[in-house]
Design a protein around this motif. Structure first.
Motif, PDB file in Angstrom:
ATOM      1  N   TYR A   1       8.965  -2.230  -8.634  1.00  0.00           N
ATOM      2  CA  TYR A   1       9.564  -3.276  -7.542  1.00  0.00           C
ATOM      3  C   TYR A   1       8.344  -3.990  -7.364  1.00  0.00           C
ATOM      4  N   GLY A   2       7.026  -3.654  -7.624  1.00  0.00           N
ATOM      5  CA  GLY A   2       5.963  -4.674  -7.210  1.00  0.00           C
ATOM      6  C   GLY A   2       5.387  -5.720  -8.296  1.00  0.00           C
TER       7      GLY A   2
ATOM      8  N   ILE B   1      12.497  -2.808   2.295  1.00  0.00           N
ATOM      9  CA  ILE B   1      13.409  -2.133   1.823  1.00  0.00           C
ATOM     10  C   ILE B   1      14.712  -2.239   2.548  1.00  0.00           C
TER      11      ILE B   1
ATOM     12  N   ASN C   1       7.356  -9.073  -2.207  1.00  0.00           N
ATOM     13  CA  ASN C   1       6.851  -7.701  -1.737  1.00  0.00           C
ATOM     14  C   ASN C   1       5.554  -7.470  -2.691  1.00  0.00           C
TER      15      ASN C   1
ATOM     16  N   ASP D   1       1.505  -7.853   3.470  1.00  0.00           N
ATOM     17  CA  ASP D   1       1.980  -8.785   2.532  1.00  0.00           C
ATOM     18  C   ASP D   1       1.269 -10.203   2.992  1.00  0.00           C
TER      19      ASP D   1
ATOM     20  N   ALA E   1       4.061  -3.917  -2.769  1.00  0.00           N
ATOM     21  CA  ALA E   1       5.051  -2.786  -3.314  1.00  0.00           C
ATOM     22  C   ALA E   1       4.462  -2.042  -4.269  1.00  0.00           C
TER      23      ALA E   1
ATOM     24  N   HIS F   1       6.804   0.349   1.384  1.00  0.00           N
ATOM     25  CA  HIS F   1       7.698   0.185   0.113  1.00  0.00           C
ATOM     26  C   HIS F   1       7.446   1.279  -0.665  1.00  0.00           C
TER      27      HIS F   1
ATOM     28  N   ARG G   1       9.166   5.258   3.668  1.00  0.00           N
ATOM     29  CA  ARG G   1      10.257   4.263   4.226  1.00  0.00           C
ATOM     30  C   ARG G   1      11.066   4.713   5.266  1.00  0.00           C
TER      31      ARG G   1
END
Length: 781
Positions: free
Chosen positions: A137-138, A164, A130, A178, A133, A454, A459
């Motif tokens: 979470y990144g 997600i 990710n 990404d 993100a 993300h 989302r």
């Protein structure tokens, strides 16, 4: 050790509880690796999870001592969360950089050990998940300073793709963003990147495969989360086709003279980091929908001559700009390039230290005054502005913007920002510098075309209401700005609808040399506002019915000399189609009546016989009918949406227990393992729907057992309503319904408990039960 609580962290997940700075552990780990390298001949190795897990990891004594020795700063003890995320604190900035450095050092140790025992130094692929993100979470949360840090030790860089909901078909715009970034970094190694995904259904695999090929990436074919009988059906024909046409797929470089900067410095070291990241994702979505060819530019490209092949550089809200990059950017503009910037550009240095003025002020021709955050506000573009023709009008903006002052006499204000109180500020400033020009948006057009990410608030939530935040007016504004800055792009694509992805690459592969334009039909994934459906199978709508100008054909032109022949190859048919090519000034152009699912339009400059020989030297002139695509036509196992039903998906806050998995087969689920695990059961707490006197219970789930059925017990308010063998199918989601005695119901706080009663069944071990949803259906008497 958790820095905030000062307590050890334990987890069943791999080496989560083991710190890479723990010298006792690391020396033991390296001895084990050396034994492996000595005893097992191998080409290379990929080591997983060398990282820091989250913002508050790690505060063990090794981390504390080494951090202080390296930086002079202390990691705070106790519940002082103000240390984290406070980029005004030099210690916090040092902490972010130090973690990245330690990850690099550990991987370089492994790299050195490989070089000792493996021929040619060994092959070391590395990856992160990710890439765009935000939050823990990144990349920042895992201690990575962006995937550029992998360049120090990796031979091939990859992406573990985890949108997600793991719904790749819906969420392809995020994966695309990404992979554009991934392609830019991998290009520094002169290697194609790779992607690992978790397709849980037939359609997921088809979508992921097409997107990977379109993004110039190879695919790591995993299988542990896949229902084999469905995914294998998809995998075989696609891999056979990719093997046959591998000479066309490998060794590709983005073919574009527009560059979009994704700044890791801004992302990690600036308060604008999350907005910059969101803006990057939104820009990628906008340019994909507008079919604008571009490549991603990195921080390291700015001072190193990485702009020399560009006509336009996009720096949306790039707060952190390296001091050694300023001269490179100015030289790029003065030599004839166009800079398109927005927001807080160059207001922070690469170390996160705030500046009092734009460091690009000599280019922008104005000075920073203040941030205006009031809402509502709007961008007003004047008529006959000379840069964005046909866009005169008012556009709701409602994001913070920059008030500027001291505009130079050579600045032209093409648009204004109008605040809620009626105050007017420069909103769009044009300045010519040398042979080039600068277009500066004081607001954030890049944040106005963001639909999937993300990031909370944007989302997609399966089964929930979704609002499309893509503003087509700002898509037109961004596209017009790019056209103004770059009237002669290397690739022109016309008459394609939103939802079709077009990516262009130059390629030299053996005898073959040319420009390849990849096309993917994702029209069916272009969601409309409303309830997000649960996807069981992707579809490929007839492109001809969606063309903006149905009476015209698709037109593709590349700015390339010496194009000998143009071909269309596709897994949709077995023939090679030769397209009629014409010269249009500096461009080679072809017309295409349609394509079906996936296709490559290859402008061959040399070695065209390589493509012709793939079909025995023969080509055809007319597009054939597509081969049939194997599909699964099953109704949604959760049923159609009914507002009168109570539906508790796996991520619903009313659920407790189980091991939550967003990448389960068929979607989100809670996995129940046996008594030997900490996840044997789950429960759902719910109130009786208004006016309901009787209900039916429906559970969507699947089981996985090696021999017999998984044992299960289901209770409602303490009463057993199912016990014995699981009523759910194996390795395929299904539903089971249960009648409920009205006497067993309560007006509020009903509790449904589902338990896997297997005596063993430790975590990740069968038999287990995967619960996707619980539905309460009122029954009319």
């Amino acid at each position: 050790v958790d820095i905030v609580t000062d307590k050890p962290i334990f987890s069943s997940y791999k080496l989560y509880a083991t710190c890479l700075n723990n010298d006792d552990f690391w020396s033991s780990y390296m001895r084990r690796l050396e034994e492996l390298f000595k005893g097992v001949p191998m080409d290379g190795v990929m080591v997983d999870e060398i990282e820091f897990w989250g913002d508050y990891t790690c505060g063990c004594r090794f981390c504390r001592d080494k951090f202080k020795q390296a930086t002079g700063h202390e990691i705070p003890y106790g519940r002082d969360k103000t240390f984290f995320g406070n980029l005004g604190n030099p210690a916090c900035r040092a902490w972010l950089k130090w973690r990245t450095k330690m990850i690099q050092e550990r991987n370089l140790e492994i790299r050195a050990l490989m070089e000792k025992y493996m021929s040619a130094g060994g092959f070391y692929p590395a990856y992160n998940c990710n890439l765009t993100a935000c939050g823990s979470y990144g990349a920042a949360g895992f201690g990575f300073g962006g995937i550029e840090t992998l360049l120090a030790y990796s031979n091939a860089i990859g992406l573990e793709s985890e949108p997600i909901n793991f719904k790749y078909y819906y969420e392809w715009p995020v994966v695309l963003a990404d992979m554009k970034y991934l392609k830019a970094v991998a290009g520094k190694l002169e290697a194609d990147p790779w992607v690992y995904s978790y397709p849980s259904e037939y359609g997921d695999y088809v979508c992921v495969s097409f997107l990977a090929m379109c993004m110039g990436a190879a695919q790591w074919c995993g299988g542990e989360h896949n229902p084999d009988e469905f995914v294998t059906q998809a995998r075989k024909p696609i891999l056979q086709w990719a093997a046959k046409y591998q000479d066309l797929l490998g060794n590709t470089r983005p073919f574009a003279n527009t560059g979009v900067l994704f700044s890791t410095n801004t992302r990690l070291m600036s308060r604008e980091g999350e907005d910059h990241t969101r803006g990057y994702v939104g820009t990628c979505q906008a340019l994909a929908d507008a079919h604008v060819s571009y490549k991603v530019v990195l921080d390291q490209d700015l001072p190193s001559g990485g702009l020399q092949d560009l006509q336009t550089l996009v720096m949306f809200n790039t707060a952190c700009v390296r001091a050694d990059a300023l001269d490179g950017i100015e030289r790029f503009v003065r030599d004839g390039g166009t800079l398109i910037a927005s927001g807080n550009v160059a207001l922070t240095d690469e170390h996160g230290q705030a500046r009092s003025n734009f460091d690009l002020g000599p280019l922008l021709g104005c000075a920073f005054d203040k941030v205006v955050a009031c809402k509502p506000n709007r961008l007003v573009i004047g008529a006959d502005n000379g840069a964005l023709p046909g866009l005169a009008g008012e556009y709701p903006h409602d994001e913070p913007f920059i008030a500027v002052k001291d505009l130079g006499a050579d600045c032209a204000v093409l648009g204004e920002m109008v605040a809620a109180d009626g105050a007017r500020y420069p909103g769009l400033v044009l300045r010519r510098v040398g042979a080039g020009k600068v277009l500066y948006f004081t607001g954030h057009p890049e944040l106005k075309y963001l639909s999937q990410a993300h990031i909370q608030g944007y989302r997609l939530q399966i089964g929930k209401t979704w609002k499309d935040r893509r503003d087509p007016d700002f898509l037109r504004i961004i596209k017009a700005a790019l056209s103004y800055g770059n009237p002669a792009p290397l690739v022109k694509v016309d008459n394609l609808p939103r939802g079709v992805v077009a990516e262009a690459y130059e390629q030299t592969n053996g005898k073959l040399k040319g420009i390849a334009v990849h096309l993917v039909n994702f029209i069916g994934a272009d969601l409309k506002e409303g309830i997000v459906p649960r996807l069981l199978e992707i579809g490929f709508p007839d492109l001809k019915k969606h063309l903006p100008a149905p009476e015209k054909e698709i037109e593709i032109a590349v700015k390339a000399a010496s194009v000998r022949k143009v071909f269309l190859v596709s897994p949709d048919f077995s023939d090679t189609v030769e397209l009629k090519c014409r010269r249009d000034g500096d461009y080679a152009a072809v017309r295409l009546p349609t394509f079906y699912r996936y296709g490559i339009v290859y402008f061959a400059q040399e070695g065209e016989e390589v493509i012709q020989n793939l079909t025995g030297g023969k080509t055809i002139k007319k597009l054939p009918s597509p081969v049939a695509l194997v599909t699964r036509n099953e109704p949604a196992w959760m049923g159609s949406y009914d507002p009168g039903h109570l539906v508790f998906l796996a991520d619903h806050p009313a659920n407790e227990g189980g091991l939550y998995s967003p990448r389960a087969m068929g979607g989100m689920a809670r996995v129940l393992y046996g008594a030997a695990s900490q996840y044997p059961s789950m429960r759902v707490k719910w109130n009786l729907p208004d006016g309901a006197q009787k209900v039916k219970l429906e559970i969507g789930a699947m089981e996985y057992a090696l021999k017999d059925k998984a044992p299960i017990e289901i209770k409602l308010n303490g009463k057993v309503i199912c016990k014995g063998n699981s009523p759910f199918p194996s390795r395929k989601m299904g539903t089971a319904s249960f009648d409920v005695d009205p006497k067993d119901l309560k007006p509020t706080d009903n509790i449904l408990e589902i338990r896997n009663t297997a005596e063993g069944g430790g975590i990740y071990r069968p038999p287990w039960i995967m619960v996707g949803f619980v539905k309460i259906i009122p029954v009319t008497p």
